[in-house]
Design an enzyme around this catalytic site. Sequence first.
Site, PDB file in Angstrom:
ATOM      1  N   GLU A   1      51.346 -14.707  35.449  1.00 28.05           N
ATOM      2  CA  GLU A   1      51.109 -15.542  34.275  1.00 28.05           C
ATOM      3  C   GLU A   1      50.386 -14.719  33.198  1.00 28.05           C
ATOM      4  O   GLU A   1      49.624 -13.802  33.516  1.00 28.05           O
ATOM      5  CB  GLU A   1      50.238 -16.752  34.656  1.00 28.05           C
TER       6      GLU A   1
ATOM      7  N   CYS B   1      46.625 -12.219  26.700  1.00 27.92           N
ATOM      8  CA  CYS B   1      45.858 -11.884  27.898  1.00 27.92           C
ATOM      9  C   CYS B   1      46.880 -11.508  28.984  1.00 27.92           C
ATOM     10  O   CYS B   1      47.701 -12.341  29.368  1.00 27.92           O
ATOM     11  CB  CYS B   1      45.032 -13.108  28.285  1.00 27.92           C
TER      12      CYS B   1
ATOM     13  N   CYS C   1      45.373 -10.978  43.447  1.00 25.70           N
ATOM     14  CA  CYS C   1      44.239 -10.042  43.351  1.00 25.70           C
ATOM     15  C   CYS C   1      43.607  -9.923  44.730  1.00 25.70           C
ATOM     16  O   CYS C   1      43.374 -10.935  45.395  1.00 25.70           O
ATOM     17  CB  CYS C   1      43.211 -10.551  42.345  1.00 25.70           C
TER      18      CYS C   1
ATOM     19  N   CYS D   1      36.985 -12.860  44.377  1.00 31.59           N
ATOM     20  CA  CYS D   1      35.731 -13.414  43.836  1.00 31.59           C
ATOM     21  C   CYS D   1      35.790 -14.923  44.086  1.00 31.59           C
ATOM     22  O   CYS D   1      36.798 -15.568  43.806  1.00 31.59           O
ATOM     23  CB  CYS D   1      35.602 -13.128  42.343  1.00 31.59           C
TER      24      CYS D   1
ATOM     25  N   CYS E   1      37.013 -17.572  41.367  1.00 35.26           N
ATOM     26  CA  CYS E   1      38.208 -17.276  40.568  1.00 35.26           C
ATOM     27  C   CYS E   1      39.479 -17.773  41.259  1.00 35.26           C
ATOM     28  O   CYS E   1      39.708 -17.466  42.433  1.00 35.26           O
ATOM     29  CB  CYS E   1      38.280 -15.772  40.325  1.00 35.26           C
TER      30      CYS E   1
ATOM     31  N   CYS F   1      39.922 -18.204  31.404  1.00 32.49           N
ATOM     32  CA  CYS F   1      39.466 -17.100  32.251  1.00 32.49           C
ATOM     33  C   CYS F   1      39.273 -17.565  33.688  1.00 32.49           C
ATOM     34  O   CYS F   1      38.584 -18.553  33.929  1.00 32.49           O
ATOM     35  CB  CYS F   1      38.087 -16.679  31.770  1.00 32.49           C
TER      36      CYS F   1
HETATM   37  S1  SF4 Z   1      37.675 -12.360  38.881  1.00 34.67           S
HETATM   38 FE1  SF4 Z   1      39.599 -12.947  39.902  1.00 34.67          FE
HETATM   39  S2  SF4 Z   1      41.143 -11.555  39.073  1.00 34.67           S
HETATM   40 FE2  SF4 Z   1      39.135 -10.682  38.561  1.00 34.67          FE
HETATM   41  S3  SF4 Z   1      38.674  -9.300  40.272  1.00 34.67           S
HETATM   42 FE3  SF4 Z   1      37.760 -11.266  40.841  1.00 34.67          FE
HETATM   43  S4  SF4 Z   1      39.340 -12.310  42.054  1.00 34.67           S
HETATM   44 FE4  SF4 Z   1      40.338 -10.633  40.950  1.00 34.67          FE
END
Ligand code: SF4
Length: 325
Positions: A75, A88, A95, A99, A102, A315
């Site tokens: 996306e 963006c 990923c 985190c 996220c 974000c």
């Molecule tokens: S914030 Fe999300 S996209 Fe960015 S490194 Fe952490 S898990 Fe990955």
Amino acid sequence: MAGLGHDEYRGEQIFKWIWQKNVQDFSRMTNISKQLREYLNSTHTIKGLESQRIQQEDINAQKYLFRLEQGDYIESVFIREGKRRTICVSSQVGCPLGCKFCATGLLDFKRNLFAHEIADQVRAISEAVGEKCTNVVFMGMGEPLLNTGEVIKALLIMSSPLGLCVGRRHTTVSTVGLIEGMEFFLKSPVKVKLAISINFADEEMRKDFMPVTRSNPLREILQLARVYSKGKEMITFEYVMIKGINDRIRDAMNLIRLLKGIPSKINLIPYNEHPRLPYEAPTEKNLRAFYERLLNSRHTVVIRKSRGQKILAGCGQLSGSMTEQ
Ligand code: SF4
């Protein structure tokens, strides 16, 4: 083209047709001989990204879903604000860093994107909206510094006067602070703005919410940030504020202590809530108090309210939700 026995400038001509003029058919490249066009048509194909779905919060905030050749989805987000047309981009499918706050981190990590897949998000969206992109931010899916080689190639395509012509000073690469990637980037001749998503001034809390901190300690991240900020560009720190977790005055004071002596800008980003995650945005009162506490330090502080939250395009909200519709 040189490898095929042609003048090198032919390569530049083709590059310009593809990236600047959005032409994906050799027959339409009229400054190239008919014979060469026919040869290229019989031996090569050009296939750009095509959006599978577009979601619109309003005319100024859109989320695009692209299907890649191997069937993966990514996306990207388009934001129109004043004279800015910001795209963006994603740099990975999913990923691997997980985190906690996220939504992209909830997805399985599949692979790094190739340079053309990264740059093509900018070309395809600019074409779809019919406007030139003025700013690029690497804040979509993935950690760009886990894919530095392809990200740097993509930056070259984006900034080339024969390519997408997006100024390097208008391009920001955002990272969680990978030491190795930052060192590589610092040595690279491709200079763009760097933003570090710091989010927690307390090392133990950061380890918990951003496990990557275990192998990339805050002390080392900040050492590199100091080196980076000695260059021409001021480094940016992003701080995603989450209610009841890192939005207290003592967190602001810890942050001031942590960033002491590093000329920098701090972007405060109120958390963008996601249905699959338990975290909440800070109250307006806490956000203001945090902001005002930081203003008393020597940093430039900006509150950045993300656009596109309603379509999960803010974000940390990109989670491939459009593939489920
Ligand atoms: S914030 Fe999300 S996209 Fe960015 S490194 Fe952490 S898990 Fe990955």
